[in-house]
Design a protein around this motif. Structure first.
Motif, mmCIF file in Angstrom:
data_model
loop_
_atom_site.group_PDB
_atom_site.id
_atom_site.type_symbol
_atom_site.label_atom_id
_atom_site.label_comp_id
_atom_site.label_asym_id
_atom_site.label_seq_id
_atom_site.Cartn_x
_atom_site.Cartn_y
_atom_site.Cartn_z
ATOM 1 N N LYS A 76 -11.825 49.904 27.708
ATOM 2 C CA LYS A 76 -12.952 49.921 29.406
ATOM 3 C C LYS A 76 -12.189 49.502 30.356
ATOM 4 O O LYS A 76 -12.301 48.256 30.631
ATOM 5 C CB LYS A 76 -14.006 50.070 28.899
ATOM 6 C CG LYS A 76 -13.852 51.292 27.684
ATOM 7 C CD LYS A 76 -15.706 50.670 27.570
ATOM 8 C CE LYS A 76 -16.418 51.231 26.086
ATOM 9 N NZ LYS A 76 -18.658 51.486 26.230
ATOM 10 N N TRP A 77 -12.012 49.663 31.120
ATOM 11 C CA TRP A 77 -11.749 49.466 32.809
ATOM 12 C C TRP A 77 -12.431 48.097 33.071
ATOM 13 O O TRP A 77 -12.376 47.716 33.685
ATOM 14 C CB TRP A 77 -10.977 50.842 33.392
ATOM 15 C CG TRP A 77 -10.914 49.771 35.238
ATOM 16 C CD1 TRP A 77 -11.970 50.056 35.707
ATOM 17 C CD2 TRP A 77 -9.512 48.758 35.334
ATOM 18 N NE1 TRP A 77 -10.495 49.387 37.282
ATOM 19 C CE2 TRP A 77 -10.088 48.776 36.391
ATOM 20 C CE3 TRP A 77 -8.586 48.546 34.618
ATOM 21 C CZ2 TRP A 77 -9.039 47.489 37.275
ATOM 22 C CZ3 TRP A 77 -7.392 47.744 35.376
ATOM 23 C CH2 TRP A 77 -7.689 47.400 36.529
ATOM 24 N N THR A 78 -13.622 48.690 32.715
ATOM 25 C CA THR A 78 -15.257 48.323 33.670
ATOM 26 C C THR A 78 -14.970 46.588 32.513
ATOM 27 O O THR A 78 -15.406 45.589 33.062
ATOM 28 C CB THR A 78 -16.313 48.304 33.051
ATOM 29 O OG1 THR A 78 -15.874 48.996 31.569
ATOM 30 C CG2 THR A 78 -16.387 49.950 34.029
ATOM 31 N N ASN A 79 -14.580 46.569 31.292
ATOM 32 C CA ASN A 79 -14.457 45.152 30.620
ATOM 33 C C ASN A 79 -13.356 44.749 30.977
ATOM 34 O O ASN A 79 -12.963 43.275 31.312
ATOM 35 C CB ASN A 79 -13.307 45.165 29.328
ATOM 36 C CG ASN A 79 -15.853 46.086 28.626
ATOM 37 O OD1 ASN A 79 -16.593 45.327 29.144
ATOM 38 N ND2 ASN A 79 -15.229 46.586 27.532
ATOM 39 N N LYS A 81 -10.560 44.871 34.108
ATOM 40 C CA LYS A 81 -10.889 44.524 35.545
ATOM 41 C C LYS A 81 -11.082 43.341 35.175
ATOM 42 O O LYS A 81 -10.728 42.544 36.775
ATOM 43 C CB LYS A 81 -11.431 45.572 35.939
ATOM 44 C CG LYS A 81 -12.647 45.253 36.060
ATOM 45 C CD LYS A 81 -13.563 46.773 37.122
ATOM 46 C CE LYS A 81 -14.812 47.041 37.038
ATOM 47 N NZ LYS A 81 -15.682 47.534 38.572
ATOM 48 N N THR A 82 -11.940 42.573 35.196
ATOM 49 C CA THR A 82 -12.970 41.492 35.452
ATOM 50 C C THR A 82 -11.677 40.342 34.620
ATOM 51 O O THR A 82 -11.775 39.034 35.201
ATOM 52 C CB THR A 82 -13.829 41.205 34.895
ATOM 53 O OG1 THR A 82 -14.278 41.839 33.633
ATOM 54 C CG2 THR A 82 -15.095 41.944 35.685
ATOM 55 N N LYS A 144 -15.849 39.335 26.768
ATOM 56 C CA LYS A 144 -14.985 39.023 27.949
ATOM 57 C C LYS A 144 -13.325 38.564 27.085
ATOM 58 O O LYS A 144 -12.472 38.620 27.552
ATOM 59 C CB LYS A 144 -15.227 37.861 28.940
ATOM 60 C CG LYS A 144 -14.308 36.756 29.202
ATOM 61 C CD LYS A 144 -15.566 35.583 29.796
ATOM 62 C CE LYS A 144 -15.627 34.928 29.251
ATOM 63 N NZ LYS A 144 -16.171 33.751 30.052
ATOM 64 N N SER A 147 -11.842 41.910 25.052
ATOM 65 C CA SER A 147 -10.937 42.333 26.711
ATOM 66 C C SER A 147 -9.758 41.591 27.052
ATOM 67 O O SER A 147 -8.256 42.122 27.195
ATOM 68 C CB SER A 147 -12.068 42.166 27.641
ATOM 69 O OG SER A 147 -13.027 43.288 27.594
ATOM 70 N N ASN A 253 -9.989 55.583 30.908
ATOM 71 C CA ASN A 253 -11.366 56.130 31.762
ATOM 72 C C ASN A 253 -11.396 56.968 32.631
ATOM 73 O O ASN A 253 -11.987 56.898 33.679
ATOM 74 C CB ASN A 253 -10.941 54.030 32.653
ATOM 75 C CG ASN A 253 -10.906 53.086 31.746
ATOM 76 O OD1 ASN A 253 -11.737 52.744 31.555
ATOM 77 N ND2 ASN A 253 -9.654 52.799 31.133
ATOM 78 N N SER A 417 -27.817 54.533 33.864
ATOM 79 C CA SER A 417 -27.670 53.619 34.294
ATOM 80 C C SER A 417 -29.770 52.979 34.661
ATOM 81 O O SER A 417 -30.415 53.974 34.573
ATOM 82 C CB SER A 417 -27.125 52.981 34.973
ATOM 83 O OG SER A 417 -27.319 54.002 36.082
#
Length: 491
Positions: A76-79, A81-82, A144, A147, A253, A417
């Protein structure tokens, strides 16, 4: 001849059966499945003579493409990217530092030259995507950290391959040109990343616009695009492995036609390739030769797990905000797997003097890493207090419109959401286009049959039957944020 072919086919079927059941067994024991697959190969080694390093390298490369592609689809890019900064640092500087430290140790322990020692360090310096994805996939670890580890394992293969090939070339034809090597490294990594993005965008467009006659062809198309990406980028002398992973992350994604079929197919295909690859690798090693390098293998395994990998992690993450416990866990979870063993076939194929020695020791190191580190991931996570907040759950349901011909409609999946404009509204209040149907609502582990009065709650997953040309309109309606909620959050 017919009987001989039938025997081979029967052995193939038996291997797949064994692979499936050992995978289930390994999950219960908390061990990476590769340990059991390799052991199967080593047992068969007593009955089947196999020493073709080139064929193993070829099949292993294809298997790695499939495994990296499947891992990227699930990322998952949301995971990530950070956490891309620490992951990239681990995949480059971390591998380099680990290579130097364990390479220096190998020079003295194995009694080989400095270049050969560094070559061994490069071979075992990277973590393995198949092992990391397999072991962390069902463990309750902080998102975190998982990922970071998954992104590292998916992107550090190019660095290990680059170092391995470069060092083999230096051994065969000694000539050190640092600027040339630096330029080559920048080209391979930069072009691999760029081509991964470009071919990822192209693959998304192709899958969504080709309109094939059968839904079963879409998964085949996806793996064809992955193999095409690797081969095209590799021909350009860039990193094909990096390009495949980046391309797969983009696909995973994106809003894809027949997404569930594509992901499900590649998950099963990746398992099959893992089984065949590790069994082949087990066939390539002879147990008697492993015993001859037992003490060297144990010494290098301990140094790699307790010294080289931690030094590589702490040096490469010196500027990160991770605490000591998190860095220690990342050090321990740097599992070795197929990549080091496949890289160890490179010296064999090139006919290096100590190629067989390095292969045997690499095999020993990988097996001990999988047995010790793989089996203790959960206890170490608990000891270092890096466990996740809750149990990792897989979605209990999935729906997809499967068609044997062309269709103008598809089922899309949308999660609501907290700040969505439709949250706490009833379905009959939604201003959806005509001929749009919400077919199911997933709430936690419950499958709810929707009707007009069904109220939508945060985290609900909707499966909606919609015309393809109205897909974006429906998504915009449901995913638009409520401005009031936004203001409340800001306050």
């Amino acid at each position: 001849m017919g009987f001989y072919i039938e025997n081979i086919i029967l052995i193939f079927a038996v291997l797949l059966f064994i692979g499936v059941f050992t995978a289930k067994f390994s999950t219960r024991l908390g061990l990476p499945s590769l340990v059991f697959f390799i052991m199967v190969g080593m047992v068969l080694n007593r009955f089947i003579f196999f020493d073709n390093a080139w064929l193993t390298q070829l099949l292993g490369t294809v298997a790695l493409i499939v495994i990296l592609f499947e891992g990227g689809l699930q990322t998952k890019w949301t995971n990530i990217k950070t956490v891309y900064k620490p992951a990239v640092s681990l995949a480059t500087f971390g591998v380099l530092v680990t290579t130097i430290v364990i390479g220096a140790a190998a020079k003295y322990i194995l009694g080989i030259s400095w270049l050969e020692g560094m070559l061994f360090g490069a071979i075992v310096g990277s973590t393995d995507a198949a092992a990391v994805f397999g072991v962390l996939g069902n463990k309750n670890i902080q998102t975190k950290l998982t990922s970071i580890l998954e992104a590292e394992s998916g992107t550090n293969d190019p660095m290990a391959v680059f170092l391995t090939i470069t060092l083999i070339q230096l051994i065969l034809a000694p000539s050190f040109e640092p600027f040339h090597l630096l330029a080559l490294f920048i080209w391979q990594m930069g072009m691999g990343l760029l081509m991964g993005v470009l071919l990822g965008k192209m693959s998304i467009w192709v899958i969504n616009h080709i309109n094939l006659d059968s839904s079963g062809l879409y998964p085949v198309l996806s793996i064809a695009l992955a193999i095409f990406t690797f081969s095209t980028v590799t021909i350009m002398n860039a990193s094909g492995f990096l390009a495949v992973y980046v391309m797969a992350v983009m696909l995973g994604n994106a809003d894809l036609t027949y997404r569930r079929s594509i992901v499900g197919f590649n998950e099963g295909f990746a398992w099959m390739m893992q089984i065949l690859m590790f069994v082949l690798l087990g066939l390539l090693v002879f147990p008697g030769e492993l015993l001859e390098v037992a003490w060297q293998g144990i010494a290098l395994s301990v140094l790699l797990m307790l010294v080289a990998r931690p030094i590589g992690v702490f040096v490469s993450l010196i500027k990160s905000r991770l605490n000591v416990n998190e860095k220690l866990f990342i050090s321990w979870a740097g599992l070795k797997g197929a990549v080091p063993i496949i890289l160890a076939t490179y010296p064999l194929v090139e006919g290096l003097e100590n190629g067989q020695l390095m292969f045997n020791v690499t095999f020993f190191v990988v097996l001990s890493s999988a047995l010790v580190q793989g089996a203790t991931i959960s206890p170490i996570a608990a000891f270092l207090r890096v466990e996740g907040k809750g149990k990792k759950l897989q979605p209990p349901h999935s729906l997809e419109l499967v068609s044997i011909g062309r269709t103008n409609s598809e089922i899309i999946e949308i999660q609501i959401s907290e700040d969505s404009i439709v949250t706490y509204q009833e379905i009959q209040q939604l201003n959806l286009p005509q001929k749009t149907l919400i077919t199911a609502v997933i709430r936690g582990e419950q499958l709810i049959t929707p009707y007009g009065g069904t109220k939508l709650l945060p985290e609900d997953v909707l499966y909606i039957l919609v015309a393809k040309d109205q897909k974006n309109e429906v998504k915009n309606i449901i995913m638009t944020a409520n401005e009031t909620s936004r203001e409340e959050k800001l306050l």
